[in-house]
Write an enzyme that holds these catalytic residues in place. Structure first.
Site, short mmCIF file in Angstrom:
data_model
loop_
_atom_site.label_atom_id
_atom_site.label_comp_id
_atom_site.label_asym_id
_atom_site.label_seq_id
_atom_site.Cartn_x
_atom_site.Cartn_y
_atom_site.Cartn_z
N VAL A 74 53.51 21.15 66.81
CA VAL A 74 53.19 20.07 67.74
C VAL A 74 52.76 18.85 66.95
O VAL A 74 51.87 18.94 66.09
CB VAL A 74 52.07 20.49 68.72
CG1 VAL A 74 51.64 19.30 69.58
CG2 VAL A 74 52.52 21.65 69.60
N ALA A 119 49.02 16.78 63.60
CA ALA A 119 49.98 17.83 63.96
C ALA A 119 49.34 19.18 63.71
O ALA A 119 48.29 19.28 63.08
CB ALA A 119 51.27 17.69 63.14
N LYS A 120 49.97 20.22 64.20
CA LYS A 120 49.55 21.58 63.92
C LYS A 120 50.72 22.50 64.19
O LYS A 120 51.62 22.18 64.98
CB LYS A 120 48.36 21.99 64.80
CG LYS A 120 47.47 23.03 64.15
CD LYS A 120 46.61 22.41 63.05
CE LYS A 120 45.62 23.41 62.47
NZ LYS A 120 44.69 22.78 61.53
N GLY A 121 50.71 23.65 63.53
CA GLY A 121 51.77 24.61 63.75
C GLY A 121 51.28 26.02 63.56
O GLY A 121 50.16 26.25 63.08
N ASP A 160 46.33 26.97 56.74
CA ASP A 160 45.30 27.14 57.76
C ASP A 160 44.98 28.64 57.82
O ASP A 160 45.26 29.37 56.86
CB ASP A 160 45.79 26.60 59.11
CG ASP A 160 44.65 26.33 60.08
OD1 ASP A 160 44.33 27.23 60.87
OD2 ASP A 160 44.08 25.23 60.06
#
Length: 430
Positions: A74, A119-121, A160
């Site tokens: 995202v 963003a992050k995934g 992460d």
């Protein structure tokens, strides 16, 4: 302002947690929008992710069977620059959780004045259940699926929960092979030998440490008299415990996913680290007594650092929290309802978008070094990290005092204002 709620009927526990996490993030944004007096159109632009990608990630296991996992990326906002944010491998990953984490990354980057959006995934997989070769195949397939929207000028992933520098090496290699040349800047948090930055692995903990010392000083607490509890003894918590112990703080309680321990006189962090290296957990450490996970969050003390996962401080336990200061090492560890309770009780909460921003800050340094094809010394990285973190702390503290706001409201308002200004200056196309 009321806490926002989202529909969670018929959802899995992971999906329900993601919905709650997103609601907390959206409530924080709504408070900032109200403080700043923005109209509903601006609020909606700031609330909605710019781009979302949901992919299937098939894996051929070592025994020949096939499993399929859900993967996400995202990109919340791109007004200030390319997207930036981690990739987590965890069974509880959901789209709403990733949406919330991407939003927080936007505010974090803006607060530190980095030229990034958020963003992050993630992939909904428990890495403990899979071999190294299986995790490599998952990583490479996930990378190939999100490849159309990532790149050093588009979106730069980083490690992460459940991922590390090896994961980033696989991602970089997959992207590079498909482009026909090495693209070092496509990810950060890489091994030093392939373009990583000195100081990156400990950057989140280092930044947390500097802000924690500043918060203690602000409250008139000497670090060598501080009593500390840290939830999480992973990449962030373990290093933060070491740094604080070396500075003279008394680390009274620590936990990992398997258990929690307490020693009123202080835990020998060095001995505990050796124990964890041998056994894989802090459970069974002889220098402390076991306690329940929930007890750690409610212990009387000066400093509480939730450094595990989101949503651990809630309306159910916030009234029992006894620490004078909370410094958020994890992303989103405090729900909106808990935030209100803690503020009413006069407990100082240093928000995640400030407290744990050291990681993305040194990721930015790594990205800059990749573009320069040059490596900074460890001393340069450390000095710049400390300077930028304390500058951000000072600005947030001043805004909080000036406008009579909590540190979270002050930090979020500052960050949202910077993102909204960038959007306004760029204009709306077409």
């Amino acid at each position: 302002m009321e806490t926002l709620t989202l529909e969670a009927v018929g959802k899995t526990p992971a999906e329900e947690k993601g919905i709650e996490t997103l609601a907390s993030a959206q409530t924080q944004l709504a408070r900032a929008v109200a403080l700043l007096g923005y109209d509903e159109g601006t609020h909606e632009m700031l609330r909605r992710p710019r781009r979302e990608l949901q992919v299937s990630v098939p894996l051929r296991r070592d025994d020949g069977t096939v499993r399929v996992f859900s993967g996400y990326r995202v990109q919340h906002n791109l007004s200030r620059g390319p997207a930036k944010g981690g990739v987590r491998f965890d069974a509880g990953v959901s789209l709403d959780e990733v949406r919330a984490l991407a939003m927080w990354m936007t505010w974090k980057c803006a607060l530190l004045d980095l030229p990034y959006g958020g963003a992050k995934g993630g992939v909904a997989i428990d890495p403990r259940d899979f071999s190294t070769s299986e995790l490599e195949r998952v990583t490479r397939r996930y990378t190939s699926e999100i490849m159309p929207i990532i790149g050093p000028q588009r979106d730069i992933p980083a490690p992460d929960i459940g991922t590390d520098e090896t994961t980033m090496a696989w991602m970089m290699d997959t992207f590079s092979v498909n482009n026909g040349f090495t693209v070092s800047g496509v990810v950060t948090g890489k091994p030093i030998s392939i373009g990583g930055s000195l100081g990156r692995s400990s950057a989140t903990s280092e930044g947390l440490f500097h802000v924690a010392l500043a918060a203690l000083k602000e409250e008139g607490i000497r670090v060598d008299q501080a009593r500390v509890a840290i939830q999480g003894f992973g990449k962030v918590g373990a290093e933060a415990a070491r740094l604080l112990a070396e500075a003279g703080a008394r680390i009274q309680a620590l936990s990992d996913r398997y258990g929690a321990i307490y020693a009123a006189s202080g835990i020998d962090v060095s001995s505990l680290t050796s124990h964890v290296a041998r056994t894989g957990t802090l459970v069974g450490f002889g220098g402390a007594e076991p306690i329940e996970h929930a007890q750690l969050l409610e212990l009387s003390g000066d400093l509480l650092i939730p450094a595990a996962v989101e949503g651990v401080l809630t309306s159910d336990n916030a009234s029992a929290v006894s620490a004078r200061i909370i410094v958020e090492g994890a992303n989103g560890p405090t729900t909106a309802d808990a935030d209100r309770i803690l503020e009413e009780r006069g407990i100082v909460v240093v928000p995640d978008i400030l407290a744990n921003a050291g990681g993305v800050l040194v990721s930015y340094f790594e990205w800059v070094q990749a573009h320069q094809a040059y490596r900074w010394s460890a001393r340069e990285v450390d000095e710049r990290l400390r300077g930028r973190m304390l500058e951000a702390w000072s600005l947030v503290r001043s805004r909080s005092s000036r406008d009579s706001l909590s540190l979270r409201d002050a930090a979020t308002a500052m960050a949202v204002e910077r993102v909204a200004d960038a959007h306004r200056i760029r204009g709306l196309y077409p």
